[in-house]
Design a protein around this motif. Structure first.
Motif, PDB file in Angstrom:
ATOM      1  N   VAL A  36       0.833  -1.209   0.000  1.00 11.71           N
ATOM      2  CA  VAL A  36       0.000   0.000   0.000  1.00 11.71           C
ATOM      3  C   VAL A  36       0.866   1.257   0.000  1.00 11.71           C
ATOM      4  O   VAL A  36       0.607   2.219  -0.741  1.00 11.71           O
ATOM      5  CB  VAL A  36      -0.928   0.010   1.235  1.00 11.71           C
ATOM      6  CG1 VAL A  36      -1.621   1.368   1.371  1.00 11.71           C
ATOM      7  CG2 VAL A  36      -1.961  -1.105   1.143  1.00 11.71           C
ATOM      8  N   GLU A 222      -3.526   1.215   4.675  1.00 15.16           N
ATOM      9  CA  GLU A 222      -4.393   2.247   4.091  1.00 15.16           C
ATOM     10  C   GLU A 222      -4.662   3.369   5.087  1.00 15.16           C
ATOM     11  O   GLU A 222      -4.700   4.555   4.704  1.00 15.16           O
ATOM     12  CB  GLU A 222      -5.704   1.606   3.635  1.00 15.16           C
ATOM     13  CG  GLU A 222      -5.517   0.672   2.446  1.00 15.16           C
ATOM     14  CD  GLU A 222      -6.730  -0.177   2.141  1.00 15.16           C
ATOM     15  OE1 GLU A 222      -6.787  -0.742   1.027  1.00 15.16           O
ATOM     16  OE2 GLU A 222      -7.630  -0.287   3.007  1.00 15.16           O
ATOM     17  N   TYR A 225      -1.626   5.535   5.208  1.00 12.36           N
ATOM     18  CA  TYR A 225      -1.624   6.371   3.992  1.00 12.36           C
ATOM     19  C   TYR A 225      -2.551   7.572   4.172  1.00 12.36           C
ATOM     20  O   TYR A 225      -2.164   8.717   3.900  1.00 12.36           O
ATOM     21  CB  TYR A 225      -2.060   5.533   2.788  1.00 12.36           C
ATOM     22  CG  TYR A 225      -2.218   6.336   1.518  1.00 12.36           C
ATOM     23  CD1 TYR A 225      -1.164   6.475   0.629  1.00 12.36           C
ATOM     24  CD2 TYR A 225      -3.425   6.975   1.215  1.00 12.36           C
ATOM     25  CE1 TYR A 225      -1.304   7.226  -0.536  1.00 12.36           C
ATOM     26  CE2 TYR A 225      -3.567   7.728   0.068  1.00 12.36           C
ATOM     27  CZ  TYR A 225      -2.509   7.844  -0.801  1.00 12.36           C
ATOM     28  OH  TYR A 225      -2.650   8.604  -1.936  1.00 12.36           O
TER      29      TYR A 225
END
Length: 236
Positions: A36, A222, A225
């Motif tokens: 990711v 995620e 992020y």
């Protein structure tokens, strides 16, 4: 603009208590968040001892294509780790620190004073602190400069007691992760309704991110992020 930087931390511990079995870090809990984040951030890998960090052989699942590709193509990442002690005083160079799971952290990172210092510096510098599965073992005893627990009075998750019982390793562990996370958070441990289901807990304004189990690894990546790039967007 230069890429944001994330420090991944792996365990250096390779023995599963007194079982005679090997342990270490857990493959999908490294591979999935890496996949990711790697296209968008600069990732550095550290471990307490530096050098090769032990991969738990039981975590290799050939049906997991992304983890298999990672295993085949990214070997240098875990065979040439930097010593975690070299990152003391360098929190401001990074945007986040992430602790990969596997049973190894229960034996070394849970009580590693250097790791605790690095965690404290990252958090107090306004950086993101994240961990998945047994990775939160690194957070359970970490304290801030005022002596309070990092996870004190904060929602948090990690590998549950039910999941540990299900894999038959409760007796091999130096402590029960759920129990200690719940105690040091002041009773704020959270978990999925069913064992092995995905669960990610985001707390402290997005700067404390924890995932319960292997199924949560990609979602933790995620969340990291979003925490990095959401903050960057708000600054511009």
């Amino acid at each position: 603009m230069s890429q944001p930087k994330v420090l991944f931390v792996l365990t250096s511990h390779s023995k599963l208590g007194d079982t005679g079995k090997p342990t270490g870090w857990y493959l999908p809990e490294f591979a999935h968040p890496y996949d990711v984040l790697a296209p968008h951030t600069h990732i550095t890998i550290a471990s307490p001892a530096g050098g090769e960090a032990p991969l738990d052989p039981s975590s290799i699942d050939k049906s997991d294509k992304s983890s298999t590709a990672f295993l085949e193509n990214k070997e240098a990442l875990w065979k040439q780790t930097e010593k975690l002690s070299s990152f003391v005083g360098r929190a401001k160079e990074f945007d986040a620190i992430f602790y990969v799971g596997g049973h190894g952290p229960m034996f070394d990172l849970a009580t590693d004073e250097t790791s605790h210092k690095v965690i404290r510096e990252f958090y107090e510098a306004g950086r993101i602190v994240a961990a998945v599965c047994h990775g939160p073992a690194a957070l359970v005893n970490a304290k801030l400069s005022d002596g309070s627990y990092l996870i004190g009075d904060s929602p948090v998750t990690g590998f549950s007691n039910d999941e540990e019982d299900a894999v038959g390793l409760t007796s091999a562990m130096p402590f029960q992760l759920e129990t200690e996370l719940n105690k040091n958070s002041g009773g704020h441990f959270q978990k999925a309704k069913e064992a092995w289901a995905e669960k990610v807990v985001i707390a402290k304004g997005g700067r404390l991110i924890t995932g319960q189990n292997p199924a949560s690894a990609k979602a933790v990546g995620e969340a990291i992020y979003e925490a990095i790039f959401g903050e960057l967007v708000s600054k511009n």
